[in-house]
Design a protein around this motif. Structure first.
Motif, short mmCIF file in Angstrom:
data_model
loop_
_atom_site.label_atom_id
_atom_site.label_comp_id
_atom_site.label_asym_id
_atom_site.label_seq_id
_atom_site.Cartn_x
_atom_site.Cartn_y
_atom_site.Cartn_z
N LEU C 57 0.80 -1.28 -0.06
CA LEU C 57 0.02 -0.09 -0.12
C LEU C 57 0.91 1.22 0.06
CD1 LEU C 57 -2.96 0.36 0.32
CD2 LEU C 57 -2.67 1.01 2.57
N LEU C 58 2.02 1.30 0.96
CA LEU C 58 2.73 2.27 0.86
C LEU C 58 3.52 2.64 -0.47
CD1 LEU C 58 4.13 1.89 4.26
CD2 LEU C 58 2.92 3.72 3.80
N ILE C 59 4.10 1.83 -1.11
CA ILE C 59 4.64 1.57 -2.25
C ILE C 59 3.61 2.57 -3.39
CG2 ILE C 59 5.54 0.48 -4.34
CD1 ILE C 59 6.60 -1.73 -2.30
N THR C 60 2.43 2.07 -3.50
CA THR C 60 1.52 2.43 -4.32
C THR C 60 1.43 4.06 -3.80
OG1 THR C 60 0.47 0.52 -4.11
CG2 THR C 60 -0.74 2.14 -5.44
N ALA C 61 1.11 4.31 -2.68
CA ALA C 61 0.90 5.55 -2.06
C ALA C 61 2.08 6.50 -2.76
CB ALA C 61 0.99 5.87 -0.79
N HIS C 62 3.44 6.21 -3.04
CA HIS C 62 4.41 7.04 -3.60
C HIS C 62 3.83 7.55 -4.79
CE1 HIS C 62 6.83 5.27 -0.40
NE2 HIS C 62 7.55 6.46 -0.41
N VAL C 63 3.06 7.29 -5.43
CA VAL C 63 2.39 7.96 -6.57
C VAL C 63 2.17 9.50 -6.31
CG1 VAL C 63 0.27 8.15 -8.26
CG2 VAL C 63 1.42 6.01 -7.50
N THR C 107 13.01 8.70 -2.99
CA THR C 107 13.66 7.45 -3.19
C THR C 107 13.94 6.71 -2.00
OG1 THR C 107 14.83 8.47 -5.01
CG2 THR C 107 15.77 6.57 -4.08
N VAL C 108 14.20 7.47 -0.88
CA VAL C 108 14.61 7.05 0.55
C VAL C 108 13.47 6.05 1.02
CG1 VAL C 108 15.17 7.34 2.73
CG2 VAL C 108 16.21 8.55 0.96
N THR C 109 12.20 6.74 1.09
CA THR C 109 10.94 6.06 1.77
C THR C 109 10.40 4.86 0.70
OG1 THR C 109 9.68 7.81 0.71
CG2 THR C 109 10.17 7.88 3.18
N LEU C 110 10.66 5.28 -0.60
CA LEU C 110 10.22 3.98 -1.47
C LEU C 110 11.19 2.87 -1.45
CD1 LEU C 110 8.19 3.31 -3.65
CD2 LEU C 110 9.79 4.73 -5.46
N SER C 111 12.50 3.07 -1.32
CA SER C 111 13.37 1.92 -0.91
C SER C 111 12.95 1.36 0.03
CB SER C 111 14.92 2.50 -1.00
OG SER C 111 15.23 3.39 -2.04
N ILE C 112 12.74 2.03 1.18
CA ILE C 112 12.45 1.20 2.62
C ILE C 112 11.19 0.56 2.31
CG2 ILE C 112 11.79 1.55 4.77
CD1 ILE C 112 13.47 4.10 4.97
N SER C 113 10.15 1.08 1.77
CA SER C 113 8.92 0.58 1.45
C SER C 113 9.03 -0.93 0.70
CB SER C 113 7.79 1.17 0.73
OG SER C 113 7.80 2.31 1.57
N SER C 114 9.89 -0.82 -0.39
CA SER C 114 10.15 -1.98 -1.31
C SER C 114 10.69 -3.01 -0.54
CB SER C 114 10.91 -1.40 -2.37
OG SER C 114 10.23 -0.48 -3.27
N ALA C 115 12.02 -2.52 0.07
CA ALA C 115 12.78 -3.55 0.98
C ALA C 115 12.02 -4.34 2.10
CB ALA C 115 13.80 -2.76 1.58
N VAL C 116 11.23 -3.65 2.65
CA VAL C 116 10.19 -4.34 3.72
C VAL C 116 9.29 -5.26 2.96
CG1 VAL C 116 7.98 -3.94 5.30
CG2 VAL C 116 10.16 -2.57 5.36
N GLY C 117 8.65 -4.89 1.81
CA GLY C 117 7.94 -5.80 0.90
C GLY C 117 8.73 -7.11 0.50
N LEU C 118 10.09 -6.70 0.12
CA LEU C 118 10.70 -8.05 -0.41
C LEU C 118 11.01 -8.96 0.70
CD1 LEU C 118 12.99 -6.21 -2.76
CD2 LEU C 118 11.19 -7.85 -3.46
N ILE C 119 11.34 -8.44 1.96
CA ILE C 119 11.81 -9.02 3.14
C ILE C 119 10.65 -9.94 3.63
CG2 ILE C 119 12.43 -8.96 5.67
CD1 ILE C 119 14.43 -6.58 4.35
N THR C 120 9.51 -9.24 3.63
CA THR C 120 8.28 -9.92 4.17
C THR C 120 7.94 -11.09 3.45
OG1 THR C 120 7.08 -8.29 3.42
CG2 THR C 120 7.17 -8.26 5.74
N THR C 121 8.21 -10.94 1.90
CA THR C 121 7.77 -12.04 0.89
C THR C 121 8.76 -13.10 1.30
OG1 THR C 121 7.13 -10.26 -0.64
CG2 THR C 121 7.72 -12.37 -1.52
N ALA C 122 9.89 -12.80 1.44
CA ALA C 122 10.90 -13.97 1.80
C ALA C 122 10.65 -14.50 3.10
CB ALA C 122 12.27 -13.39 1.69
N LEU C 123 10.19 -13.86 3.77
CA LEU C 123 10.17 -14.65 5.36
C LEU C 123 8.59 -15.48 5.20
CD1 LEU C 123 10.84 -11.71 7.87
CD2 LEU C 123 12.25 -13.57 7.37
#
Lengths: 127, 236, 255
Positions: C57-63, C107-123
């Motif tokens: 949701l946060l990634i999308t909100a970066h629009v 870029t900073v907040t989008l990177s954090i959001s994306s990283a969290v998305g990827l990490i949770t997907t992995a976990l």
């Protein structure tokens, strides 16, 4: 901050100040006057006005500008004598005008002046 | 040179200036005086290109004015707003980076003259010190036109004195023209070359100040009062 | 160059509160998601799922990130226009310094959001159907690129209408200017919409077909393909809006 009379041209008032300083000996013959800007800052006056004052004084022969060095009080004793004389006259005529305006006669003025000088003699000579 | 040709300025509910024609040449300190709302600030903003005329043309050195005339015009606003996160030193450095004509050494000299500490945060500065900072930022520029909107207003006598002395010390009258709007006529009358009197959006007098004293035996305040009252023909 | 760099540093500090606010907001949303997820379910698994959903949701909100950043940045200049506008620099430079800093913050907040998305997907061992890590990163990258483009586009729209509003403000007053700007925005979007239904528009944009990521197709956001022509079309609009904004800023905005 500056005690100039607002209805009299500043360049004249400043010129008179400098003349008085010369006659009093605060500015000695041959002494350098402050630069236009410094004089402006000291007296709170526009540098253009100071420039004009210096020009006027130069035209009267009281100061002379040496290229690249600045403005100096004239060393010509005649000029200084004339200046002394003309300031004296100016001061006296101002005084006399005031007295006449109040209705004093010539004799009264002279007598009053003599009395004043005698009374004050001691005080002035102590200076 | 500053030139106004038939310049008018209208705001939403008010005519600020009417058909102004004016030419000002370098080498002078010019005072703009007149009552509140007479159009003094509007005149300066038009020269700075921060507002546009409703009719007519304003030019500086032959160039039609837009805000980018700031390359040739230094403008001191009557407003006190700054970027509060800057320190005095950072603000000076920022200005130095933005204006090619900004003289860093001169800025330092004026800053010391004004007794401003370089490391104080702007948001903590007193009104007087913000007034001093504005002078530093404006006079450190080696720019042909300097505009100062109410540089003395609301400041205590010591600050006003420092600012007037700073003006005399740091203006370069060989090259610059300085326009000052002010209510404190007494404070600046010894440093003005010319004066413009504005009333209701019209220039009703333009005089050389020394000539005014010489020919009419009038001080600025008396002249202003007389012209405003209509006792005196408004010679331009 | 130094001029732009110093201007940019000023913009960085001016926009810093907005950046910090979004950063704190981001952390708060993720924490709250984890807390609520954990409480609703029976443990960390549900918590992580909630965090993952929140990150998407946060990634999308970066629009809308850059738009919000510009709102903050331009509003901060409102009382300092005599400083911001009294600059010899062209409007394009003044605005680009703001946009660049907004993009940096984004870029900073989008990177954090994306990283969290990827990490949770992995976990959670929770890759979308038919995806490998490689295709997920590639498709995700494509989506992120589009988020940037949309964010820039919306920000430029806002800047343009802000300029229109500021241009009218001193002449017409706040309410009238607001209403006119609003009507103008509505009219422009209406006309654009109308135009996008015409054959001419289709002729202009329907070329360079590329297939869109299947995650988007599954969610119905895309219908399987995207035309390159559409990107060119919107880039063109963005350029026009930016040029118009700069022109108004240089010639018409009043302090």
């Amino acid at each position: 901050m500056t005690d100039f009379d607002s209805a009299t041209p500043i360049y004249l008032q400043l010129a008179e100040r400098i003349q008085r300083q010369i006659v009093r000996g605060d500015l000695k013959p041959g002494e350098k006057l402050p630069s236009v800007r410094d004089m402006g800052v000291q007296s709170g006056v526009n540098p253009n006005t100071v420039q004009r004052t210096y020009r006027e004084l130069e035209a009267m022969g009281i100061v002379e500008t040496r290229r690249g060095q600045g403005t100096f009080v004239s060393e010509n004793p005649e000029v200084l004598q004339t200046l002394r004389e003309s300031l004296k006259r100016a001061e006296i005529s101002r005084f006399v005008e005031g007295m006449k305006a109040m209705g004093f006669s010539d004799a009264e003025i002279i007598a009053g002046l003599k009395d004043h000088l005698t009374e004050a003699e001691g005080r002035y000579e102590d200076d | 040179m500053i030139k106004f040709e038939h310049v008018g300025k209208r705001y939403l509910k008010k005519v600020a200036l009417k058909d102004i024609n004016l030419e000002l040449k370098p080498g002078k300190i010019v005072g703009l005086i007149g009552e509140n709302g007479s159009g003094k600030s509007t005149t300066l903003k038009l020269i700075a290109g921060l507002i546009q005329p409703t009719s007519g043309v304003v030019t500086v050195n032959g160039r039609r004015v837009t805000r980018r005339i700031s390359e040739h015009v230094a403008y001191l606003s009557e407003l006190d707003e700054f970027y509060g996160f800057f320190t005095v030193g950072e603000m000076i450095a920022f200005f130095a980076s933005q204006y090619p004509d900004f003289n860093r050494e001169k800025a330092e000299e004026i800053r010391r003259f004004m007794k401003l500490a370089p490391d104080s945060k702007i948001k903590n500065l007193s009104k007087g010190n913000r007034g001093r900072l504005k002078i530093v930022l404006t006079l450190a520029r080696e720019v042909p036109v300097v505009l100062m909107d109410e540089p003395l207003s609301g400041l205590d006598p010591m600050v006003r004195d420092a600012i007037v002395k700073g003006l005399i010390s740091f203006i370069d009258l060989e090259r610059q023209i300085v326009l000052i709007t002010t209510h404190e006529i007494k404070e600046v009358e010894t440093i003005l070359d010319e004066v413009l009197l504005i009333k209701g959006g019209e220039i009703i007098g333009h005089k050389n100040v020394e000539e005014l004293r010489d020919r009419e035996n009038l001080g600025l305040v008396e002249w202003m009062t007389k012209v405003y009252a209509g006792d005196c023909p408004p010679t331009v | 160059m130094n001029t732009w760099w110093q201007l940019s540093k000023k913009e960085f500090r001016l926009g810093l509160p907005a950046f910090l606010f979004t950063l704190i907001g981001l952390v708060a949303v993720l924490t709250l998601a984890f807390y609520l997820g954990t409480r609703a379910g029976s443990g960390d698994h549900e918590g992580l799922q909630a965090v993952k959903a929140a990150s998407l949701l946060l990634i999308t909100a970066h629009v809308l990130y850059l738009l919000c950043y510009m709102v903050y940045s331009l509003q901060s200049e409102r009382k300092k226009l005599h400083l911001w506008l009294a600059s010899p620099l062209p409007g394009s430079v003044l605005l680009s310094a703001k946009l660049a800093n907004g993009l940096l913050a984004m870029t900073v907040t989008l990177s954090i959001s994306s990283a969290v998305g990827l990490i949770t997907t992995a976990l959670l061992h929770d890759l979308p159907k038919g995806y490998t890590w490689g295709t997920l990163i590639a498709n995700g990258g494509f989506i992120i690129l589009n988020i940037y483009l949309m964010s820039i586009f919306f920000a430029l729209c806002f800047v343009f209408f802000w300029m229109i509003y500021r241009m009218l403000l001193r002449r017409l007053g706040g309410i009238t200017s607001g209403v006119i700007t609003g009507l103008f925005a509505w009219l422009l979007s209406y006309l654009t919409n109308l135009f996008e239904k015409t054959e001419l528009y289709h002729a202009i944009v329907r070329w360079g077909k590329i297939s869109s990521p299947s995650i988007l197709n599954q969610t119905g956001i895309s219908s399987g393909h995207i035309y390159l022509g559409v990107y060119i079309w919107y880039t063109g609009i963005a350029v026009v809006l930016f040029a118009a904004s700069c022109w108004i800023l240089d010639k018409k905005v009043e302090v």
